[in-house]
Design a protein around this motif. Structure first.
Motif: not given
Length: 140
Positions: A1-30
Motif C-alpha cells: 500500500m502506498t500513501n500519497h500526500i501533497s505539500t505546497k509552499w505557501t510563502g516565507k517558511m510555511a507549507f500546506e500539506s494534505n492528508n488521506p483523511s481530506g484534511l489539510d495542515l500547516t507546517i511552519d518554522a518559528g
C-alpha cells in the motif's frame, strides 16, 4: 500500500500539506528560524503522529477489553542530537490513565501491545531512536 500526500509552499517558511483523511495542515518554522510560527513544526509533528498512532491502539484495546478509564493522555519527551542533521535519538512516552477502577495489569497489556506489536509509527521510531514507555495511574 502506498500513501500519497501533497505539500505546497505557501510563502516565507510555511507549507500546506494534505492528508488521506481530506484534511489539510500547516507546517511552519518559528520566528527564530524565519517563519511566523503559524503551523506545526515538522519534528514535533512526528511526535504527535507517534502519540496518535499508539493512542488509537490503546483506546481500541481499552474498548475491546471493556476497561473503565475516565481520561487518558500521552506525554512524550524527546531528545534531539546535538549535531546536524538533528533527529530524536531518545524518546520516552508516558501513558496517563485516570479512573476509580483502573485495571493496571490489563492497561499495561494494552500499552505493551501497542508499543511492541501494533503501532507502526513506534516501529519506525525504533529504527533511529531509543524508545521507552511507562504507565502512570491516577485514581479518583
Amino acid at each position: 500500500m502506498t500513501n500519497h500526500i501533497s505539500t505546497k509552499w505557501t510563502g516565507k517558511m510555511a507549507f500546506e500539506s494534505n492528508n488521506p483523511s481530506g484534511l489539510d495542515l500547516t507546517i511552519d518554522a518559528g520566528p527564530e528560524d524565519g517563519g511566523e510560527g503559524n503551523g506545526y513544526r515538522p519534528k514535533a509533528l512526528m511526535l504527535s503522529s507517534l502519540a496518535g498512532c499508539s493512542g488509537l491502539d490503546v483506546v481500541s484495546l481499552i474498548d475491546k477489553m471493556k476497561l473503565k478509564v475516565d481520561k487518558f493522555h500521552i506525554e512524550i519527551f524527546a531528545e534531539l542530537t546535538d549535531e546536524h542533521p538533528k533527529y530524536y535519538h531518545k524518546v520516552h512516552l508516558e501513558y496517563h490513565f485516570y479512573g476509580k477502577e483502573l485495571d493496571e495489569k490489563k492497561l499495561q497489556k494494552a500499552v505493551d501491545l501497542s508499543v511492541d506489536k501494533y503501532c507502526g509509527v513506534m516501529e519506525m521510531f525504533r529504527r533511529f531512536a531509543e524508545v521507552s514507555a511507562e504507565n502512570i495511574y491516577h485514581s479518583g
